[in-house]
Design a protein around this motif. Structure first.
Motif, PDB file in Angstrom:
ATOM      1  N   PHE A  44      23.846  64.036  75.125  1.00 43.92           N
ATOM      2  CA  PHE A  44      23.134  62.814  74.750  1.00 43.92           C
ATOM      3  C   PHE A  44      21.881  62.624  75.611  1.00 43.92           C
ATOM      4  CE2 PHE A  44      22.238  58.327  75.611  1.00 43.92           C
ATOM      5  CZ  PHE A  44      22.023  57.835  74.334  1.00 43.92           C
ATOM      6  N   SER A 379      24.117  63.287  68.935  1.00 40.81           N
ATOM      7  CA  SER A 379      22.942  63.462  69.792  1.00 40.81           C
ATOM      8  C   SER A 379      22.184  64.697  69.353  1.00 40.81           C
ATOM      9  CB  SER A 379      23.359  63.635  71.244  1.00 40.81           C
ATOM     10  OG  SER A 379      24.332  62.695  71.582  1.00 40.81           O
ATOM     11  N   HIS A 471      19.132  64.935  65.042  1.00 35.65           N
ATOM     12  CA  HIS A 471      20.166  64.035  65.562  1.00 35.65           C
ATOM     13  C   HIS A 471      20.634  63.122  64.434  1.00 35.65           C
ATOM     14  CE1 HIS A 471      17.467  60.591  65.282  1.00 35.65           C
ATOM     15  NE2 HIS A 471      16.515  61.458  65.609  1.00 35.65           N
ATOM     16  N   LEU A 474      20.233  58.630  66.809  1.00 38.80           N
ATOM     17  CA  LEU A 474      19.770  58.534  68.196  1.00 38.80           C
ATOM     18  C   LEU A 474      18.690  57.457  68.282  1.00 38.80           C
ATOM     19  CD1 LEU A 474      20.045  59.895  70.977  1.00 38.80           C
ATOM     20  CD2 LEU A 474      18.185  61.408  70.321  1.00 38.80           C
TER      21      LEU A 474
END
Ligand SMILES: Nc1nc2c(ncn2[C@@H]2O[C@H](COP(=O)(O)OP(=O)(O)OP(=O)(O)O)[C@@H](O)[C@H]2O)c(=O)[nH]1
Ligand SMILES: [Mg+2]
Length: 487
Positions: A44, A379, A471, A474
């Motif tokens: 992340f 992520s 992602h 995110l």
């Protein structure tokens, strides 16, 4: 005891004063990336930085998508005694080698400085703004230690023993429990016995972690991730059954209790005092899919572990950490990570399940004035979506390259072949995840299958520039966590 508290508070007051003074020059957000082992913290942090630095696609992060963010770069971090987060190595692993970063074994920190134009006319007159985003990464195992601060040795021992005797863990604990039968806590202290018990207890903790049961690990966190403390006396203890009359001075029981307290004061407290007590915002990453995949016992175990940890943040409670929290955490995002393992049609269900699992903790944080949201995230999105036709049924599927060694229906993959895969649907009723391990709940009957995929191959532009990491949500996470600070 009182003395330690005083010192801790005094130290924190000083560092907070420093933080505040620096804040006047350039505002800072200390973002806590919280999560148990393998929840996805390191990935992340890496993806967040990569997307901001490399012009990622972040439409829901408004300051950024409206063009007001004029740059983002890594700058020297504020704490000189903490190693820097190895961003470059993690990016190289993810992007060039298409492998996931290793488990984190020590603490590290990074500062991302975001330059932006304020949307407010008033603020614009002071020129471009700057926001420092400070993030700490650490081994997830260490988070488990937080609840220890409120427990003494006897309480921790009896809880640990009860857990070890529970059906889900009994087998893994067998060797340690058998040895314990022959130990007398009132016998004179003995380093050899202490070491032997600590080793057997550590083997048991390791077995729980390695288990396909995906049980959440138990504290002490440093037994599995010792950092630089490997072999030190503060790590050489284990739970003992409490003798009727308590252990006399000089006994094994006293020795173990002393080391347990040392572990709390020299290992656990400094970590939480220096890094957790100063947080402004928090994202809690949870790998709910792994637990759902393993079944009701693992789900219940995950819920209990997280609820206990989040309970330590409860403002107003007399927990040690709560008394030190100088910055009130006003926003908490609960992220259901690795959502790219599911078709997007199931993301809502994943969010509801996690919200249900953590409902008591969410309620408590909201009552204390924090805004809490739950979001299904990836992520780094390792899959695309497609449709598989099975028995003339159209199944919403995901497409990706399984890691070498992963198996599906008896077929083992080489890490190069792409497959389309129907992971199954999550239970529709979030309540079903709470049904105990003995019930035949909807979760029991749902056939979920998860495969671990390699990080995606990144597209390149005609000029050969690599695009940023894909992602899922995110940008929504960024908007929630720092959007208002870039207003
Ligand atoms: N498909 C997919 N897998 C992910 C994602 N994030 C993490 N993973 C997987 O989860 C594993 C753990 O991620 P990390 O970021 O290393 O987890 P961590 O929380 O830092 O773990 P510790 O360092 O052990 O505490 C990775 O090796 C990946 O296999 C994601 O967004 N998508
Ligand atoms: Mg990590």
């Amino acid at each position: 005891m009182k003395l330690t508290t005083l010192t801790d508070e005094a130290r924190l007051a000083l560092s907070t004063l420093g933080d505040r003074a620096a804040d006047l020059i350039s505002p800072t957000v200390r973002l806590g990336v919280t999560g148990l082992a393998r929840a996805g913290k390191t990935v992340f942090i890496t993806a967040l930085v990569h997307n901001l630095v490399h012009g990622g696609r972040l439409p829901l992060f408004r300051a950024y998508s409206s063009g007001r963010v004029t740059g983002a770069k890594l700058e020297p971090q504020p704490d000189d005694d903490v190693p820097r987060f190895d961003y470059e190595d993690h990016v190289r692993a993810l992007v060039d080698q298409r492998i996931w970063p290793d488990s984190t074994y020590r603490i590290s920190e990074l500062r991302l400085t975001i330059a932006y134009e304020s949307a407010s006319y008033f603020k614009q007159r002071f020129g471009p703004g700057k926001l420092h985003l400070d993030i700490v990464d650490y081994p997830g195992e260490w988070l488990l230690d937080l609840p220890l601060l409120a427990k003494d040795y006897a309480q921790w021992s009896s809880e640990a023993l009860a857990m070890a005797r529970s059906p889900a863990r009994r087998a893994a604990a067998a060797a340690w429990l058998a040895r314990l039968e022959t130990v007398d806590p009132t016998a004179p202290e003995d380093e050899v016995v202490a070491r032997e018990l600590a080793a057997l207890f550590t083997d048991y903790l390791r077995a729980c972690r390695a288990d396909e049961n995906a049980l959440s690990t138990l504290p002490p966190g440093r037994f599995l991730m010792p950092g630089d403390l490997e072999g030190s006396p503060a790590l050489t203890f284990a739970p003992l059954p409490e003798p009727e009359a308590g252990s006399p001075p000089g006994s094994l029981g006293r020795m173990m209790a002393r080391r347990y307290e040392a572990y709390k004061s020299v290992v656990v407290k400094p970590f939480f005092r220096d890094h957790f007590a100063r947080l402004d915002r928090q994202i809690v990453l949870v790998d709910a899919l792994n637990a759902l995949n393993a079944g009701p016992a693992a789900v219940a175990d995950l819920g209990a572990a997280l609820t206990e940890i989040l309970g330590c943040y409860r403002p107003g409670s007399n927990s040690w950490l709560a008394s030190l929290l100088t910055h009130r955490i006003d926003r908490i995002l609960i992220g259901a990570t690795k959502a790219d393992h599911l078709h997007h049609a199931d993301h809502d269900r994943l969010e509801s399940i996690l919200a249900r699992l953590l409902a008591p903790a969410i309620e408590r944080a909201s009552a204390a004035g924090a805004r809490v949201e739950v979001a299904a995230l990836a992520s780094v999105r390792a899959t695309r979506e497609g449709v598989v036709i099975e028995d003339s049924q159209k199944l919403p599927s995901i497409i990706g390259t399984p890691l070498a060694g992963e198996t599906v229906d008896g077929e083992t993959f080489d890490g190069k072949t792409e497959i389309a895969f129907f992971p199954g649907d999550l239970p529709n009723n979030p309540e079903s995840v709470l049904a105990g391990p003995d019930s035949t709940s909807e979760l029991e009957q749902t056939a979920l299958r998860f495969v671990r995929f390699r990080p995606p191959a990144l597209e390149r532009t005609a000029e050969g520039i690599t695009l940023s990491l894909p992602h899922i949500r995110l940008d929504r996470a960024l908007e929630f966590l720092i959007g208002d600070r870039l207003a």
